[in-house]
Design an enzyme around this catalytic site. Structure first.
Site, mmCIF file in Angstrom:
data_model
loop_
_atom_site.group_PDB
_atom_site.id
_atom_site.type_symbol
_atom_site.label_atom_id
_atom_site.label_comp_id
_atom_site.label_asym_id
_atom_site.label_seq_id
_atom_site.Cartn_x
_atom_site.Cartn_y
_atom_site.Cartn_z
ATOM 1 N N HIS A 1 -6.892 -2.147 4.861
ATOM 2 C CA HIS A 1 -6.136 -1.157 5.640
ATOM 3 C C HIS A 1 -6.380 0.270 5.149
ATOM 4 O O HIS A 1 -6.738 1.165 5.922
ATOM 5 C CB HIS A 1 -4.654 -1.510 5.578
ATOM 6 C CG HIS A 1 -3.751 -0.580 6.302
ATOM 7 N ND1 HIS A 1 -3.775 -0.412 7.666
ATOM 8 C CD2 HIS A 1 -2.766 0.246 5.838
ATOM 9 C CE1 HIS A 1 -2.864 0.471 8.014
ATOM 10 N NE2 HIS A 1 -2.234 0.886 6.920
ATOM 11 N N HIS B 1 -5.284 -1.515 11.714
ATOM 12 C CA HIS B 1 -4.463 -2.713 11.880
ATOM 13 C C HIS B 1 -5.256 -3.717 12.709
ATOM 14 O O HIS B 1 -6.048 -3.327 13.576
ATOM 15 C CB HIS B 1 -3.155 -2.388 12.621
ATOM 16 C CG HIS B 1 -2.242 -1.466 11.884
ATOM 17 N ND1 HIS B 1 -1.301 -1.910 10.995
ATOM 18 C CD2 HIS B 1 -2.125 -0.116 11.916
ATOM 19 C CE1 HIS B 1 -0.634 -0.874 10.507
ATOM 20 N NE2 HIS B 1 -1.116 0.229 11.054
ATOM 21 N N HIS C 1 0.849 -1.197 0.000
ATOM 22 C CA HIS C 1 0.000 0.000 0.000
ATOM 23 C C HIS C 1 0.883 1.246 0.000
ATOM 24 O O HIS C 1 2.113 1.149 0.064
ATOM 25 C CB HIS C 1 -0.972 -0.001 1.179
ATOM 26 C CG HIS C 1 -0.328 0.014 2.534
ATOM 27 N ND1 HIS C 1 0.322 -1.070 3.069
ATOM 28 C CD2 HIS C 1 -0.225 0.999 3.479
ATOM 29 C CE1 HIS C 1 0.789 -0.784 4.274
ATOM 30 N NE2 HIS C 1 0.476 0.483 4.538
ATOM 31 N N ASP D 1 -0.082 -4.464 5.896
ATOM 32 C CA ASP D 1 -0.960 -3.956 6.958
ATOM 33 C C ASP D 1 -2.384 -4.307 6.569
ATOM 34 O O ASP D 1 -2.815 -4.011 5.440
ATOM 35 C CB ASP D 1 -0.817 -2.439 7.100
ATOM 36 C CG ASP D 1 0.540 -2.035 7.659
ATOM 37 O OD1 ASP D 1 1.294 -2.935 8.068
ATOM 38 O OD2 ASP D 1 0.828 -0.830 7.675
#
Length: 721
Positions: A163, A405, A71, A184
């Protein structure tokens, strides 16, 4: 340091160049069966210059085949231009479409902030320029969720990670080994994102984030209620609220929460709410473009109400503090989230001395950043421009984590769903990660020592973790062989072609069309003189290999005969006056080479083998009549002469010795053996031995028995030789 899990098989090698027992500069290396994959390329938010990079100098970057970015957050993607433009990296880079779109703007802002941050004379250099960013951007290959990409035998598929917009977890397959990298991820649906997906297959190895260790989050609705309660109380007492956050990701979630609260509470609608970020407008454009990748609630607003949830009625975008009229209560959502620099840091220093104000930490705070330090409510904070200048901190400090998270509950549930055999923990500070490892070991303790045992690792940066695997290597039948499947017990001639980790079995005629490769067959030949006839050669080969087939070929108008052994070795026989020239011919391969060596060994022994004497004696009797009897008597006499001094034929009593050699054999009825004037007579009629000496008789009987065993046809000829 190297951690090795000993066993047989191929070895998976895992190295954390960053993100090992720390949060920040995430970068992980996977090496298996000749392939190298890199996962993420971030920076550490608590450091600057080269110190914020993963430990790239500890690894040969030129060996990396593929780099996957999970990401767009800086701690996962901000060193990518440095990797692509300033290291020996030559691989391919992949990320999702939203990640690539946001990555460009986020890193442009990173370069701008790095360039304008006050710097001392010995400050670290800027990691990369706008030019580096543009050149790296053009090389990035965007991918779709659920699409499987194959790069030289490495297959990977992106799944929603939940996430931030565009975040992906990657399911990777290489050489029969399956890995899942979560990056994540969040398993809780929020106001605009769906929960992380569970891939349809179970991985052998799960590389999993451990940010919050064993902590458990409050439910989303409860966190939102708590946040708005604090904001309302601060506004009521005339204070200002600072919400430091990342420009992209959690900021959009907080904007949705605050805007919805203002919309339903008229009493505070006159209190201004600002979103202070240079990326605000560009970010919202990207979010509006990729609504199809958000949850059903967002899609429904676009589809049914035909309204854009990211057009915030009660929130104003603020490009810089120059246009901000700082008077009276307000709410400021500002970046960056770690309070290291930028708008959020400037406002904190301005508002910190006033006890009516509040700063609410809504995201995860990395060790070494001001966002982490201020949670402990220090009495003073250092100035961004001059760290020796201390600013009093009287404002209220609260921490309400909206960080997307997984907590322990969702993390352990996800692990149960994907059922990995090995878990590698990354992206977590040492203490939380250690607690998570202990909790998981306790949870799966009952499986220890069984086939279902789950092994858990938490390697530190630059620590080499080696895990052996016995991955299956399936082969696929293609082409003619696949269309005309052989029946049971059929013998098939085929070629196995391996490309990276894929093995295909095909007919030799399909090789060129399937691979572009041509093939040739090596025919090997060996010549040898054999002191025996072709029939004798055939006899010996039959004794060794069983059935031997007769073959013929024409050569210069002459038919050459041969013998085929084991359906692959041909012995061409060329009879000469005193020997047979044998030419051994075969197609070169491991099996045929071994058989050919055995055939050669047999042919070399034909002339000296005792079995040859038996066959020769029998064949001469059958094909040459009395002439062969002379030869056999001579042979028997010669063999007896090797043991005794005087050996001579015995004729019928009263008849003279014939003059013609052809008649001698017919007249011979026995052989006389003499030793020291003592005689022993061997009778051909019954092979009995007569002698006045028992010792000589016994010795002759013993020698005769050995001779007869060697040339047994002599005893099978109508009581005559």
């Amino acid at each position: 340091m190297t951690v090795v899990e000993t066993s047989d098989g191929e070895v998976l090698e895992f190295i954390a160049l960053g993100g090992g027992n720390e949060v920040g500069r995430s970068c992980h290396i996977i090496k298996y069966n000749g392939k190298t994959i890199m996962l993420d390329a971030g920076v550490h938010p608590a450091h600057t210059g080269l110190a914020c990079l993963p430990f790239y100098d500890e690894f040969d970057m030129s060996t990396i085949d593929i780099l996957l970015i999970s990401h767009f957050h800086l701690d996962h993607a901000a060193s990518l231009p440095y990797v692509m433009q300033h290291t020996a990296f030559k691989g391919r880079v992949f990320m999702t479409h939203p990640t690539k779109a946001i990555y460009r703007w986020l890193l442009s802002d990173f370069v701008r902030v790095s360039s304008i941050t006050p710097r001392s004379s010995n400050a670290a250099p800027v990691l990369f320029t706008d030019s580096d960013l543009q050149q790296s951007f053009d090389k990035i290959e965007p991918i779709d969720y659920h699409s499987t990409i194959d790069v030289d035998g490495v297959r990977f598929t992106a799944y929603h990670a939940g996430h931030v917009l565009g975040a992906a977890m990657y399911f990777i397959e290489l050489g029969g080994l399956k890995l899942l990298f979560t990056g994540d991820y969040s398993r809780e649906e929020d106001r605009h994102l769906s929960a992380a997906e569970v891939p349809p297959e179970s991985p052998d190895v799960l590389i999993c984030e451990s940010t919050f260790g064993t902590a458990v989050h409050l439910p989303r609705r409860e966190k939102e209620s708590q946040l708005m309660s604090i904001i309302s109380s601060v506004i009521d007492r005339g204070g200002r609220v600072l919400l430091p956050t990342f420009a992209l990701g959690r900021a959009q979630e907080l904007l949705l929460v605050v805007n919805d609260y203002w919309k339903s509470h008229k009493s505070i609608q006159n209190t201004p709410v600002y979103f202070a970020s240079n990326l605000a407008k560009k970010a919202l454009t990207v979010y509006q473009t990729y609504t199809s990748m958000m949850n059903e609630s967002i899609r429904k607003q676009f589809r049914d109400a035909q309204s854009n949830p990211f057009h915030f009625q009660y929130i104003k975008s603020l490009r810089s503090l120059d246009s901000f009229f700082d008077a009276g209560p307000c709410v400021m959502i500002a970046s960056p989230g770690m309070l290291q620099s930028g708008t959020s840091r400037e406002l904190l220093e301005r508002w910190a001395p006033d006890n009516r104000n509040a700063v609410i930490i809504t995201g995860y705070s990395v060790e070494g950043t001001l966002a982490k330090d201020i949670v402990s409510e220090p009495l003073q904070i250092p100035s961004m421009r001059d760290s020796s200048v201390l600013i009093p901190r009287r404002c209220m400090v609260e921490e309400i984590s909206f960080a997307a998270h997984v907590d322990y509950k969702h993390n352990s549930e996800f692990i149960d769903l994907v059922k990995p055999k090995h878990i590698i923990l990354v992206h977590g500070e040492s203490s939380p990660m250690g607690r998570l490892k202990s909790a998981l070991l306790s949870k799966y303790n009952s499986l220890k020592g069984t086939e279902q045992e789950i092994k858990i690792y938490n390697p530190r940066d630059c620590e080499i973790l080696q895990i052996p695997f016995k991955a299956p290597k399936p082969a696929k039948v293609v082409g003619i062989l696949a269309e005309n499947q052989p029946k049971k017990d059929d013998t098939v001639s085929a070629i196995a072609v391996q490309r990276d980790f894929r093995i295909q079995i095909m007919d030799p005629s399909d090789l060129r069309a399937a691979t572009g490769i041509t093939y040739s067959q090596v025919i090997e030949r060996q010549r040898i003189r054999v002191y025996g006839t072709p029939s004798l050669i055939e006899h010996h080969l039959q004794q060794m290999f069983g059935s031997v087939a007769h073959v013929k070929q024409e050569e210069y108008d002459t038919v050459i005969e041969g013998l085929e052994v084991m359906d692959g070795i041909i012995v061409w026989t060329h009879p000469q006056e005193s020997y047979t020239l044998a030419v051994i011919e075969w197609a070169g391969n491991v099996l045929n080479d071994t058989i050919a060596d055995s055939v050669l060994a047999v042919l070399m022994s034909v002339g000296t083998s005792p079995a040859s004497l038996k066959v020769t004696a029998k064949s001469h009797k059958q094909s040459h009549g009395s002439d062969s009897l002379v030869e056999r008597i001579d042979r028997l006499t010669a063999m007896l002469s090797q043991q005794f001094e005087n050996v001579e034929p015995v004729f019928e009593s009263g008849k003279p010795k014939p003059r013609a050699m052809a008649k001698i054999a017919e007249a011979t009825v026995g052989i006389k053996v003499s030793v020291d004037e003592i005689d022993a007579i061997i009778n051909f009629s019954d092979w009995s031995v007569e002698s006045t000496s028992k010792a000589l008789k016994s010795r002759v009987q013993h020698v005769l028995a050995q001779i007869l065993e060697t040339i047994s046809p002599l005893s099978q000829t109508d009581n005559k030789v």
